[in-house]
Design a protein around this motif. Structure first.
Motif: not given
Length: 505
Positions: A365, A372-376
């Motif tokens: 994070d 949790y983003s798609d990028e993470e």
């Protein structure tokens, strides 16, 4: 007396060794001075001893050196008993974390709260008793282990070091010294040395007990396991079903207008039975029609649940029957209404368990937003794919990569291995792969997984199938029962004898 006569007398006194009045006076003064010096010295020594006694009483000297209890040939100080008491308390809180607030109030002193298991004692007294029982069992196991040559393993020693490092880090975070933090957590008098010693005893005792249970489990035959499971199948099998409650009192049927707490009338019961009849008339013993009928009559869909037949009391046989078919419906009158059960399936745990290794890379994070983003997630996947690219396809190399990269602390030391995995044990994506219809030894996959503890990606290496889950359940149950009997015999009649320091625990 004349001067000449006085001189003559003094001359005679000196020649005989007698002292003059002046000399006598001087000697008396000297004796008084020496007596005062002695009294002063004695007083000073007494004061020093008194100060030392006060310091000793207020120190941990007695806590850490004078026995508080004796168990067989072993003695334990107040410090060690406090540690055992705190460990049982911590274990209790951890095991009952989801409903702990219903049992006790952790914000209040335990000696001011009545124990719900025994109304004659407080929670503080309960955990002291449990701590002493812990010492009895651990002492018996530890002594037997030492007699058979057990010592602390390198892995266990490393585990203790790791635990103490975490304690030290926590101490620093909260502004304590390490020993001060340990005393606050484990009881007065405890420090790094005492906690290390107690951890060592516990781990050696646990290793001995684990080895004993493994030997008991290994000695069981397939016939014994199948017989045990058959005798206890209603406690281990699970039934899946849909359930809905048709309440006696609703806004339409509450003839009294007093709400749900008023006595149910025959008219209200009759109205509920009519709804039940309507549901049964529409459902036609199919799951889809049952769902539709419940939705029409009650305005909401039924709930899907799972339970063991043994938990249904007098309706146990209906759920356990081998003649039950999908869509069968059972009605049961309860205090507030009529409960409907629509049978789905019975799981008899005859499927085989599996073993698999995995490498976990967690998502980070990075922006600290709590999600949790798609990028993470993509960053975690990219890291795991780079690990996979280093793998030569062998199990040996996979184990090496686990130890170097995996972020699953629970399995990294054994090469990422999980044995005897049962359905539903792992997150759904992991579960779906290892219990897939076509999966075979050596197969691998990358799957996403998320739980309350982590979010990330697994590289899974499928090892193979084990015995049936039914046999695994039976093996665990029988070996646990026999281990308990063995431990009871090992502890024997060793009693806890209270010593001088017991009152100060």
């Amino acid at each position: 007396m004349g001067a000449s006569k006085y001189k003559k007398v003094r001359s005679e006194e000196r020649s005989s060794g007698a002292l003059s009045p002046r000399e006598l006076a001087e000697q008396a003064a000297q004796k008084k001075t020496r007596r005062n010096h002695i009294l002063t010295a004695v007083g000073a020594v007494a004061a020093v001893l008194l100060i030392a006694a006060v310091i000793l009483i207020n120190s941990t000297f007695f806590d850490t050196r004078v026995p508080a209890v004796t168990i067989g040939d072993d003695t334990f100080t107040a410090t060690e008993v406090r540690y055992a008491k705190q460990m049982t308390y911590s274990s209790f809180c951890s095991s009952n974390s989801s409903f702990l607030s219903y049992l006790l109030d952790t914000s209040k002193p335990l000696d001011e709260q009545q124990c719900m298991f025994n109304s004659e004692i407080t929670w503080d007294e309960y955990f002291l008793q449990e701590g002493l029982n812990y010492l009895r069992q651990t002492t018996a196991l530890y002594n037997a282990a030492i007699a058979e040559g057990y010592t602390l393993t390198e892995d266990d020693a490393a585990l203790i070091d790791s635990n103490l490092e975490m304690i030290s880090l926590s101490a620093s975070t909260y502004g304590y010294t390490t020993d001060g933090y340990i005393a606050a957590c484990y009881g007065e008098g405890n420090n790094e040395r005492s906690v290390r010693a107690m951890m060592e005893r516990s781990l050696i005792a646990s290793a001995y007990a684990n080895d004993k249970q493994e030997s008991l489990a290994a000695a069981l035959t397939g016939e014994e396991l199948d017989e045990y499971y058959a005798e206890n199948r209603d406690s281990y099998n699970t039934v899946s079903y849909l359930t809905a409650l048709v309440p006696y009192k609703t806004e339409e049927t509450d003839s009294s207008g007093d709400g749900e707490n008023s006595e149910v009338t025959e008219e209200e019961k009759a109205a509920a039975r009519t709804k039940v009849d309507n549901i049964l008339g529409i459902s036609e013993n199919t799951v889809d029609s049952f769902k539709a009928a419940v939705l029409i009559q009650l305005g909401s869909e039924p709930t899907e649940s799972r339970n063991a037949p043994a938990n249904f009391g007098e309706n146990r046989e209906w759920f356990a029957s081998g003649e039950r078919k999908e869509g069968d419906v059972l009605t049961v009158e309860e205090g507030t209404g009529i409960r409907l059960y629509c049978y789905l399936r019975l799981e008899d745990n005859s499927y085989n368990t599996v073993s698999a290794r995995h490498i976990l890379i967690k998502a980070e994070d990075t922006d600290g937003d709590g999600a949790y983003s798609d990028e993470e997630k993509a960053a975690a996947l990219s890291k795991l794919e780079s690990v996979r690219d280093q793998w030569d396809g062998s199990e040996e190399n996979f184990i090496e990569l686990v130890k170097e990269y995996s972020q699953d602390a629970g399995s990294v030391d054994n090469g990422g291995l999980y044995e005897d995995i049962y359905k539903g044990q792992m997150v759904s994506e992991f579960n779906d792969f290892v219990f897939g219809d076509d999966v075979k030894s050596g197969d691998s996959a990358i799957v996403y997984g998320e739980s309350s503890a982590y979010a990330g990606y697994h590289l899974i290496y499928f090892v193979g199938e084990g015995e049936s889950y039914a046999r695994t359940l039976a093996r665990n149950a029988i070996s646990s029962e026999r281990l308990q009997s063995w431990q009871t015999e090992l502890v024997g009649d060793a009693e806890v004898e209270e010593g001088f320091m017991y009152r100060y625990i």
